[in-house]
Design a protein around this motif. Structure first.
Motif, PDB file in Angstrom:
ATOM      1  N   LEU A 123       1.958   0.666  -4.518  1.00 52.72           N
ATOM      2  CA  LEU A 123       0.711   0.605  -3.812  1.00 52.72           C
ATOM      3  C   LEU A 123       0.752   0.207  -2.382  1.00 52.72           C
ATOM      4  O   LEU A 123       0.225   1.128  -1.314  1.00 52.72           O
ATOM      5  CB  LEU A 123      -0.425   0.060  -4.329  1.00 52.72           C
ATOM      6  CG  LEU A 123      -0.827   0.734  -5.783  1.00 52.72           C
ATOM      7  CD1 LEU A 123      -1.863  -0.309  -6.487  1.00 52.72           C
ATOM      8  CD2 LEU A 123      -1.254   1.994  -5.700  1.00 52.72           C
ATOM      9  N   LEU A 124       1.425  -0.787  -1.901  1.00 52.96           N
ATOM     10  CA  LEU A 124       1.436  -1.427  -0.711  1.00 52.96           C
ATOM     11  C   LEU A 124       2.344  -0.242   0.342  1.00 52.96           C
ATOM     12  O   LEU A 124       2.226  -0.242   1.360  1.00 52.96           O
ATOM     13  CB  LEU A 124       1.913  -2.926  -0.591  1.00 52.96           C
ATOM     14  CG  LEU A 124       0.834  -3.892  -1.422  1.00 52.96           C
ATOM     15  CD1 LEU A 124       1.626  -5.039  -1.304  1.00 52.96           C
ATOM     16  CD2 LEU A 124      -0.496  -3.876  -0.888  1.00 52.96           C
ATOM     17  N   ASP A 125       3.451   0.052  -0.340  1.00 50.96           N
ATOM     18  CA  ASP A 125       4.353   0.937   0.373  1.00 50.96           C
ATOM     19  C   ASP A 125       3.877   2.324   0.749  1.00 50.96           C
ATOM     20  O   ASP A 125       4.269   2.889   1.926  1.00 50.96           O
ATOM     21  CB  ASP A 125       5.719   0.959  -0.474  1.00 50.96           C
ATOM     22  CG  ASP A 125       6.680  -0.137  -0.499  1.00 50.96           C
ATOM     23  OD1 ASP A 125       6.521  -1.065   0.368  1.00 50.96           O
ATOM     24  OD2 ASP A 125       7.512   0.046  -1.365  1.00 50.96           O
ATOM     25  N   GLU A 126       2.994   2.778  -0.034  1.00 48.80           N
ATOM     26  CA  GLU A 126       2.363   3.916   0.011  1.00 48.80           C
ATOM     27  C   GLU A 126       1.119   3.941   1.037  1.00 48.80           C
ATOM     28  O   GLU A 126       0.283   4.943   1.181  1.00 48.80           O
ATOM     29  CB  GLU A 126       1.952   4.687  -1.122  1.00 48.80           C
ATOM     30  CG  GLU A 126       3.529   5.053  -1.948  1.00 48.80           C
ATOM     31  CD  GLU A 126       3.224   6.125  -3.027  1.00 48.80           C
ATOM     32  OE1 GLU A 126       2.196   6.674  -3.026  1.00 48.80           O
ATOM     33  OE2 GLU A 126       4.092   5.989  -3.759  1.00 48.80           O
ATOM     34  N   GLY A 127       0.686   2.928   1.449  1.00 46.50           N
ATOM     35  CA  GLY A 127      -0.340   2.680   2.317  1.00 46.50           C
ATOM     36  C   GLY A 127      -1.593   2.574   1.867  1.00 46.50           C
ATOM     37  O   GLY A 127      -2.599   2.732   2.587  1.00 46.50           O
ATOM     38  N   ALA A 128      -2.022   2.151   0.647  1.00 51.78           N
ATOM     39  CA  ALA A 128      -3.058   1.932   0.020  1.00 51.78           C
ATOM     40  C   ALA A 128      -4.077   1.093   0.707  1.00 51.78           C
ATOM     41  O   ALA A 128      -5.203   1.231   0.593  1.00 51.78           O
ATOM     42  CB  ALA A 128      -2.878   1.687  -1.260  1.00 51.78           C
ATOM     43  N   SER A 129      -3.650   0.112   1.255  1.00 56.37           N
ATOM     44  CA  SER A 129      -4.438  -0.747   1.892  1.00 56.37           C
ATOM     45  C   SER A 129      -4.385  -0.899   3.192  1.00 56.37           C
ATOM     46  O   SER A 129      -4.951  -1.874   3.906  1.00 56.37           O
ATOM     47  CB  SER A 129      -4.034  -2.422   1.284  1.00 56.37           C
ATOM     48  OG  SER A 129      -2.663  -2.695   1.719  1.00 56.37           O
TER      49      SER A 129
END
Length: 139
Positions: A123-129
């Motif tokens: 999630l963090l790698d794919e820019g969710a935040s």
């Protein structure tokens, strides 16, 4: 009423209220008690606060499946994108949304925790935040 101010320092943080510190004038130069220590002397400052900015909260009720880590992460990514499209600043997900709620005895297995952490990294790698404060539910 407050004494006249001799200087004003304004610090602004993104999506937070403006904070202003007004140094109050005084004959002694402002409380010399702290001058002998390493702590800054703040006794001559008065704190005022302007009204805060509003935030948009995105709450998510997702159709998550127990132990479907890839599918759950994909649905979380979609909900994050929807929250960003609606100009939300904070996204709140349900508890145990990464692993699914009905894991029962699988909560005793280390593999469940490992997969949750892997999903969080995804999630963090794919820019969710990116540009969004997120609350992801996991054990």
């Amino acid at each position: 009423s407050l004494p006249q101010t001799s200087s004003t320092m304004t610090t602004t943080y993104p999506s937070s209220p403006t904070r202003q510190f007004h140094r109050q004038s005084s004959a002694t130069g402002g409380g010399g008690a702290a001058a002998s220590s390493n702590k800054p002397d703040i006794s001559s400052y008065a704190y005022t606060r302007t009204p805060s900015n509003l935030i948009t909260l995105a709450t998510c009720n997702l159709n998550q499946w127990a132990l479907d880590f890839d599918g759950n992460a994909t649905r979380i990514l979609t909900s994050c994108q929807i929250a960003k499209d609606q100009h939300a600043t904070y996204r709140l997900g349900p508890e145990l949304e990464l692993c699914g709620y009905g894991c029962e005895d699988h909560f005793l297995e280390q593999d469940t925790f490992d997969h949750c952490w892997e999903s969080l990294v995804r999630l963090l790698d794919e820019g969710a935040s990116d540009g969004l404060v997120c609350d992801f539910g996991m054990p």
